[in-house]
Design a protein around this motif. Sequence first.
Motif, PDB file in Angstrom:
ATOM      1  N   PRO A 111       1.560   5.503  10.584  1.00 48.69           N
ATOM      2  CA  PRO A 111       1.621   4.084  10.958  1.00 48.69           C
ATOM      3  C   PRO A 111       2.086   3.228   9.787  1.00 48.69           C
ATOM      4  CG  PRO A 111      -0.657   4.789  10.630  1.00 48.69           C
ATOM      5  CD  PRO A 111       0.187   6.023  10.553  1.00 48.69           C
ATOM      6  N   GLN A 112       2.854   2.197  10.103  1.00 49.73           N
ATOM      7  CA  GLN A 112       3.300   1.275   9.057  1.00 49.73           C
ATOM      8  C   GLN A 112       2.076   0.594   8.446  1.00 49.73           C
ATOM      9  OE1 GLN A 112       6.116   0.220   7.638  1.00 49.73           O
ATOM     10  NE2 GLN A 112       7.654   1.353   8.795  1.00 49.73           N
ATOM     11  N   PRO A 113       1.877   0.689   7.127  1.00 46.05           N
ATOM     12  CA  PRO A 113       0.711   0.034   6.519  1.00 46.05           C
ATOM     13  C   PRO A 113       0.609  -1.448   6.853  1.00 46.05           C
ATOM     14  CG  PRO A 113       1.700   1.544   4.952  1.00 46.05           C
ATOM     15  CD  PRO A 113       2.624   1.497   6.145  1.00 46.05           C
ATOM     16  N   ILE A 114       1.745  -2.145   6.896  1.00 46.47           N
ATOM     17  CA  ILE A 114       1.685  -3.589   7.173  1.00 46.47           C
ATOM     18  C   ILE A 114       1.255  -3.843   8.617  1.00 46.47           C
ATOM     19  CG2 ILE A 114       4.106  -3.872   7.892  1.00 46.47           C
ATOM     20  CD1 ILE A 114       1.980  -6.262   5.692  1.00 46.47           C
ATOM     21  N   MET A 115       1.517  -2.901   9.515  1.00 45.07           N
ATOM     22  CA  MET A 115       1.060  -3.040  10.896  1.00 45.07           C
ATOM     23  C   MET A 115      -0.469  -3.057  10.938  1.00 45.07           C
ATOM     24  SD  MET A 115       1.717  -0.498  14.151  1.00 45.07           S
ATOM     25  CE  MET A 115       0.858   0.891  13.410  1.00 45.07           C
ATOM     26  N   LEU A 116      -1.102  -2.167  10.169  1.00 46.08           N
ATOM     27  CA  LEU A 116      -2.558  -2.136  10.122  1.00 46.08           C
ATOM     28  C   LEU A 116      -3.113  -3.384   9.441  1.00 46.08           C
ATOM     29  CD1 LEU A 116      -3.021   1.605   9.088  1.00 46.08           C
ATOM     30  CD2 LEU A 116      -3.323   0.628  11.363  1.00 46.08           C
ATOM     31  N   LEU A 117      -2.444  -3.803   8.375  1.00 46.57           N
ATOM     32  CA  LEU A 117      -2.926  -4.969   7.640  1.00 46.57           C
ATOM     33  C   LEU A 117      -2.801  -6.237   8.479  1.00 46.57           C
ATOM     34  CD1 LEU A 117      -4.166  -5.030   4.866  1.00 46.57           C
ATOM     35  CD2 LEU A 117      -1.943  -5.633   3.899  1.00 46.57           C
ATOM     36  N   ALA A 118      -1.748  -6.311   9.298  1.00 42.26           N
ATOM     37  CA  ALA A 118      -1.550  -7.486  10.153  1.00 42.26           C
ATOM     38  C   ALA A 118      -2.700  -7.664  11.138  1.00 42.26           C
ATOM     39  CB  ALA A 118      -0.227  -7.373  10.908  1.00 42.26           C
ATOM     40  N   SER A 147       1.326  -1.569  -4.014  1.00 45.00           N
ATOM     41  CA  SER A 147       1.659  -0.153  -4.190  1.00 45.00           C
ATOM     42  C   SER A 147       0.450   0.728  -3.904  1.00 45.00           C
ATOM     43  CB  SER A 147       2.173   0.085  -5.613  1.00 45.00           C
ATOM     44  OG  SER A 147       2.411   1.458  -5.826  1.00 45.00           O
ATOM     45  N   GLU A 148      -0.721   0.311  -4.362  1.00 44.26           N
ATOM     46  CA  GLU A 148      -1.943   1.084  -4.114  1.00 44.26           C
ATOM     47  C   GLU A 148      -2.443   0.878  -2.684  1.00 44.26           C
ATOM     48  OE1 GLU A 148      -3.397   3.293  -5.998  1.00 44.26           O
ATOM     49  OE2 GLU A 148      -2.085   3.004  -7.722  1.00 44.26           O
ATOM     50  N   LEU A 149      -2.475  -0.369  -2.239  1.00 41.55           N
ATOM     51  CA  LEU A 149      -3.013  -0.680  -0.918  1.00 41.55           C
ATOM     52  C   LEU A 149      -2.200  -0.012   0.184  1.00 41.55           C
ATOM     53  CD1 LEU A 149      -5.333  -2.313   0.229  1.00 41.55           C
ATOM     54  CD2 LEU A 149      -3.837  -4.313   0.303  1.00 41.55           C
ATOM     55  N   ARG A 150      -0.890   0.015   0.005  1.00 42.53           N
ATOM     56  CA  ARG A 150      -0.012   0.657   0.984  1.00 42.53           C
ATOM     57  C   ARG A 150      -0.381   2.129   1.147  1.00 42.53           C
ATOM     58  NH1 ARG A 150       4.465   0.501  -1.761  1.00 42.53           N
ATOM     59  NH2 ARG A 150       5.255  -1.505  -1.052  1.00 42.53           N
ATOM     60  N   ARG A 151      -0.640   2.796   0.026  1.00 44.00           N
ATOM     61  CA  ARG A 151      -0.969   4.221   0.087  1.00 44.00           C
ATOM     62  C   ARG A 151      -2.361   4.468   0.669  1.00 44.00           C
ATOM     63  NH1 ARG A 151       1.227   6.501  -5.663  1.00 44.00           N
ATOM     64  NH2 ARG A 151       0.845   4.357  -6.391  1.00 44.00           N
ATOM     65  N   ILE A 152      -3.280   3.544   0.435  1.00 45.72           N
ATOM     66  CA  ILE A 152      -4.605   3.664   1.056  1.00 45.72           C
ATOM     67  C   ILE A 152      -4.470   3.577   2.576  1.00 45.72           C
ATOM     68  CG2 ILE A 152      -6.840   2.531   1.342  1.00 45.72           C
ATOM     69  CD1 ILE A 152      -6.525   1.600  -1.625  1.00 45.72           C
ATOM     70  N   LEU A 153      -3.707   2.614   3.054  1.00 42.08           N
ATOM     71  CA  LEU A 153      -3.543   2.408   4.490  1.00 42.08           C
ATOM     72  C   LEU A 153      -2.766   3.536   5.156  1.00 42.08           C
ATOM     73  CD1 LEU A 153      -2.825  -1.411   4.366  1.00 42.08           C
ATOM     74  CD2 LEU A 153      -4.780  -0.345   5.509  1.00 42.08           C
ATOM     75  N   ALA A 154      -1.949   4.240   4.391  1.00 47.54           N
ATOM     76  CA  ALA A 154      -1.178   5.358   4.935  1.00 47.54           C
ATOM     77  C   ALA A 154      -1.948   6.672   4.862  1.00 47.54           C
ATOM     78  CB  ALA A 154       0.151   5.496   4.190  1.00 47.54           C
ATOM     79  N   GLY A 155      -3.121   6.655   4.229  1.00 50.87           N
ATOM     80  CA  GLY A 155      -3.835   7.894   3.964  1.00 50.87           C
ATOM     81  C   GLY A 155      -5.035   8.126   4.866  1.00 50.87           C
ATOM     82  N   ARG A 156      -5.788   9.174   4.535  1.00 51.63           N
ATOM     83  CA  ARG A 156      -6.986   9.530   5.282  1.00 51.63           C
ATOM     84  C   ARG A 156      -8.066   8.454   5.114  1.00 51.63           C
ATOM     85  NH1 ARG A 156      -9.327  13.304   2.510  1.00 51.63           N
ATOM     86  NH2 ARG A 156     -10.573  14.304   4.144  1.00 51.63           N
ATOM     87  N   PHE A 157      -8.896   8.327   6.142  1.00 52.11           N
ATOM     88  CA  PHE A 157     -10.043   7.410   6.115  1.00 52.11           C
ATOM     89  C   PHE A 157      -9.634   5.956   5.878  1.00 52.11           C
ATOM     90  CE2 PHE A 157     -12.182  11.272   3.943  1.00 52.11           C
ATOM     91  CZ  PHE A 157     -12.415  11.900   5.163  1.00 52.11           C
ATOM     92  N   HIS A 158      -8.395   5.577   6.269  1.00 54.56           N
ATOM     93  CA  HIS A 158      -7.963   4.209   5.943  1.00 54.56           C
ATOM     94  C   HIS A 158      -8.838   3.152   6.621  1.00 54.56           C
ATOM     95  CE1 HIS A 158      -5.252   5.518   9.323  1.00 54.56           C
ATOM     96  NE2 HIS A 158      -5.695   4.398   9.840  1.00 54.56           N
ATOM     97  N   ARG A 159      -9.334   3.443   7.829  1.00 50.29           N
ATOM     98  CA  ARG A 159     -10.214   2.470   8.493  1.00 50.29           C
ATOM     99  C   ARG A 159     -11.492   2.264   7.665  1.00 50.29           C
ATOM    100  NH1 ARG A 159     -12.514   2.387  14.257  1.00 50.29           N
ATOM    101  NH2 ARG A 159     -11.272   4.242  14.566  1.00 50.29           N
ATOM    102  N   GLU A 160     -12.166   3.365   7.367  1.00 51.54           N
ATOM    103  CA  GLU A 160     -13.437   3.273   6.652  1.00 51.54           C
ATOM    104  C   GLU A 160     -13.258   2.708   5.249  1.00 51.54           C
ATOM    105  OE1 GLU A 160     -13.663   6.584   9.699  1.00 51.54           O
ATOM    106  OE2 GLU A 160     -12.253   5.991   8.136  1.00 51.54           O
ATOM    107  N   GLU A 219       8.660  -5.860   5.498  1.00 52.94           N
ATOM    108  CA  GLU A 219       7.211  -5.856   5.731  1.00 52.94           C
ATOM    109  C   GLU A 219       6.709  -7.234   6.139  1.00 52.94           C
ATOM    110  OE1 GLU A 219       6.170  -2.351   2.459  1.00 52.94           O
ATOM    111  OE2 GLU A 219       6.402  -4.453   1.861  1.00 52.94           O
ATOM    112  N   ARG A 220       7.178  -8.260   5.436  1.00 51.70           N
ATOM    113  CA  ARG A 220       6.780  -9.631   5.781  1.00 51.70           C
ATOM    114  C   ARG A 220       7.168  -9.968   7.212  1.00 51.70           C
ATOM    115  NH1 ARG A 220      10.723 -13.321   3.085  1.00 51.70           N
ATOM    116  NH2 ARG A 220      11.884 -12.608   4.915  1.00 51.70           N
ATOM    117  N   ASP A 221       8.432  -9.695   7.558  1.00 51.15           N
ATOM    118  CA  ASP A 221       8.928 -10.079   8.884  1.00 51.15           C
ATOM    119  C   ASP A 221       8.290  -9.234   9.985  1.00 51.15           C
ATOM    120  OD1 ASP A 221      10.444 -11.944   7.601  1.00 51.15           O
ATOM    121  OD2 ASP A 221      12.336 -10.852   7.778  1.00 51.15           O
ATOM    122  N   LEU A 222       8.012  -7.959   9.709  1.00 49.49           N
ATOM    123  CA  LEU A 222       7.333  -7.131  10.710  1.00 49.49           C
ATOM    124  C   LEU A 222       5.928  -7.676  10.960  1.00 49.49           C
ATOM    125  CD1 LEU A 222       6.995  -4.722  12.567  1.00 49.49           C
ATOM    126  CD2 LEU A 222       6.441  -3.313  10.559  1.00 49.49           C
ATOM    127  N   GLY A 223       5.220  -8.036   9.896  1.00 49.72           N
ATOM    128  CA  GLY A 223       3.889  -8.614  10.061  1.00 49.72           C
ATOM    129  C   GLY A 223       3.929  -9.892  10.880  1.00 49.72           C
TER     130      GLY A 223
END
Length: 396
Positions: free
Chosen positions: A242-249, A191-204, A271-275
Motif C-alpha cells: 500500500p502507498q504509505p501516503i494513502m495510509l497516512l491520509a 524517509s523513516e515514516l514511509r518505511r514504517i508504513l510500508a512495513g510489518r505491524f504498521h497499524r500497531e 504524494e501530496r497530490d495523491l493525499g
Amino acid sequence: MFRRHGYQLRLAGGAVRDILSGIVPHDLDFATPATPGQMKELFAKEEVRLINTKGERHGTITARIADAVNMEVTTLRVDVATDGRHAEVEFTTDWELDAGRRDLTVNAMFLDFDGTVYDYFDGVDDLERRRVRFVGDPARRIQEDYLRILRYFRFYGRLAAAPDAHEAASLDAIRANTAGLARISGERLWSELRRILAGRFHRELMLTMLEAGVGPHVGLPPSPDTDEFERVCDRTQAVSEPQPIMLLAALLRSSEEMMSLHQRLKLSAFERDLGLFIIAHREMAPHPQPIKPLQQLLADFRASKRLGKQFLVELARYRGQHELAAEFEAWELPKFPVTGATLKAAGVPAGRNMSRVLDRLRQDWIDTDFALDEPALAARVPAVLEELGVRADGKR
C-alpha cells in the motif's frame, strides 16, 4: 589491503545484522581503527581511487574498488558533543566504544573476515529473540539523534515477533523525548515514516507512536482520525504494497491538514497530490455501476490521465474495493472524438465559446458512457449553442 598495512578491518552495523539473519546485505559498511589520513595513505599506495570525500571529517572514506564497487570505511569513533542531529566525533581504536555510540543492539555488532562476531551489547541474543533494544540508556541514545525514535519503530517492524512487545524503558524514553523530533528535517522524518508504513505491524506501530506523542512533531494534527486509519488498515490488508501516503491520509480530516503534513515532511508532488485526491473523493456515494464514478473522474482529470488512473486505483484500494481497482486498472479511457476542427465545421465561432461548447460535449460524452461518436456529438452542437445563448456569429 588493510591487513598488508597492519590495520584491522571488520564489517559493521546493519550488514552484520542482515548476515546473521540469513539476509544478503544491501550495503556493506566497514570499520577500522585506521584514521582517515592513514586510510588515504593506504589507498594511495594501493592505487585505489577515492570518491566523495565529504565524509572524511566524520571518519568515512569511500574507496572505488576495481573501478566497479564503492566501499565505505569508517574510523572507529566516539561522540564528544551532540545536538540531537549532528555529532562532533573523536577517533578511537576501541571497538567497544564505537559500538556503544550506535543506536540499537542489533546494529552494534562487528564481523571479522574469519567469521568472528564481536558483540558487546547482546545483539546476537536480541536478534535470536527478535527483541529490539537501544544500546545502553535509551534516553541518552535518543538525545544523541532524535531520529532514532523513528528508527526504533522501523527496526521493530522489521525484526520483532509481535506487534506489542516493546520494552517499557524504550517507550518511556521515547515519550519523554518526542519534542526533539522538531529538530529533524522533514525529509529525514518522511524517509523513516514511509518505511514504517510500508512495513510489518504498521497499524500497531503508528498507534503506538501516536500514543507516545510523536504525531504533532511529524506534521499530524493534534487529534488524528485513528478510527478511519484502522478501517483503512483493515481494508488494505490484501494490498501487497500500500502507498504509505494513502495510509497516512486516513489520519487526516481535511485538505488543510494534508497541506500541513506536506509542509512538515516535504512530500513529493505525487504524494501530496495523491493525499489531497483521496481526501477529496473518499466519501463518494454508492453507485449501481461502481466503475462509472471512477471512469467519469478520470475523464474529467485535467492532468496526466496516467497519473489520474494511479490516483483512482489507490482511491479504490483505500475504500477496500480491490476487485474494482483491478477492473479499473485494466480499463482504457477512450479518446474524446471531438476536436477544434469538428467544432469549426459545425459552425462554432472561435474564441472562448469554442472551449465552452467543447466542455459541454465532453460532459455529454462522459454521461453516455463514452458511447457518442464524432458525428453524434457534432449533431448536438446547435442545441448546445442555444443552451449557452450563443449565435453562430459568436454574439450572445
